[in-house]
Design a protein around this motif. Sequence first.
Motif, short mmCIF file in Angstrom:
data_model
loop_
_atom_site.label_atom_id
_atom_site.label_comp_id
_atom_site.label_asym_id
_atom_site.label_seq_id
_atom_site.Cartn_x
_atom_site.Cartn_y
_atom_site.Cartn_z
N SER A 54 16.94 4.14 6.52
CA SER A 54 16.15 4.67 7.68
C SER A 54 15.68 6.09 7.32
O SER A 54 14.71 6.41 8.02
N ASN A 83 13.59 1.04 2.32
CA ASN A 83 13.17 1.80 3.57
C ASN A 83 11.97 1.33 3.76
O ASN A 83 10.79 0.93 3.01
N ASP A 85 8.63 2.14 5.66
CA ASP A 85 7.65 3.16 6.16
C ASP A 85 6.67 2.45 7.10
O ASP A 85 5.70 1.86 6.91
N GLN A 86 7.03 2.94 8.53
CA GLN A 86 5.91 2.46 9.33
C GLN A 86 4.84 3.02 9.94
O GLN A 86 4.36 2.69 11.03
N LYS A 87 4.70 4.04 9.09
CA LYS A 87 3.43 4.67 9.15
C LYS A 87 3.41 5.61 10.51
O LYS A 87 1.94 5.66 10.93
N PHE A 91 5.18 11.19 9.15
CA PHE A 91 6.52 10.88 8.43
C PHE A 91 6.51 11.34 6.91
O PHE A 91 5.29 11.39 6.15
N GLU A 93 6.73 11.09 3.49
CA GLU A 93 6.96 10.26 2.67
C GLU A 93 7.71 10.43 1.36
O GLU A 93 8.10 9.72 0.66
N ILE A 109 10.19 0.93 -1.51
CA ILE A 109 9.68 1.60 -0.15
C ILE A 109 8.64 0.52 0.28
O ILE A 109 7.57 0.09 -0.50
N GLU A 111 5.54 -0.47 2.83
CA GLU A 111 4.55 0.24 3.88
C GLU A 111 4.07 -0.76 4.63
O GLU A 111 3.41 -1.76 4.47
N ASP A 113 2.19 -0.93 8.68
CA ASP A 113 1.80 0.04 9.85
C ASP A 113 2.21 -0.70 11.23
O ASP A 113 1.41 -1.15 12.23
#
Length: 273
Positions: A54, A83, A85-87, A91, A93, A109, A111, A113
């Motif tokens: 995280s 990981n 990446d919840q946008k 953040f 990146e 990673i 991605e 949203d």
Amino acid sequence: MSSIPVLDTRPPDGLTPGSVAANKLAKRLKRLTGQAVTDYGMIRDGERIMVCLSGGKDSYTMLEMLLYLQSVAPVTFSITAVNLDQKQPGFPEHVLPEYLDGLGVDYRILERDTYSVVTEKVPSGATMCGLCSRLRRGILYSHAREHGFTRIALGHHRDDIVETMFLNMFHGARMAAMPPKLRSDDGDNVVIRPLAYCSERDIDKYARLQQYPIIPCNLCGSQDNLQRQNIKGMLADWEAQDPGRTERIFRSMTRVAPSQMPDRDLFDFAALD
């Protein structure tokens, strides 16, 4: 490019890299992680482990402990850091790819949203953790299933496990926590928690000692008065009054006496003559 964020750069309790105290801390975390992995049969030969990273202190420490075990364990297993990446706005990146490239660790990673979904669905002022964690869990579990990972490693530690038990007791009227190893609800994944024996205090010290590039959560982490934070404060007060109480509570969870609990599903009291 922005600098790598670190939440707290102060030396933990005077610890310095290479000192006797720092070496003892590292050895303790490695020993406890190895013991938990062994006690609960978390890793067998040939496992493909998806390490959920995280960007917090717990997952960084878990990754380092698993990399250490990979180098000394009598079994062979692979590690891939993943990981999500919840946008979330702002953040950073670049942080995790730079860190993982430096380690030479295989990583991915993802991605998605989920930030927009959570902020749209959850009313203002309400706790976002529930929906956020369900979305995150679903995405990670699906990725593990689709790519053939045999274990999903999560960074929950001893204090998380104890806190969860009290959360369920106080707000759900049941005694349940986070087992160190479990099969997920979908039946397709086995989840492991290698840090199950490690205290948050030790992990926090180690993370600051190692200067991990911590990425704070600006969604749930920014909300006040979360029930888990209340439980955490309660346990911290208890620990200050009676050092070692959290450890004893955790150990009691590993020594349950079914006949001494009033749960009729655990013990057949009606048949007792």
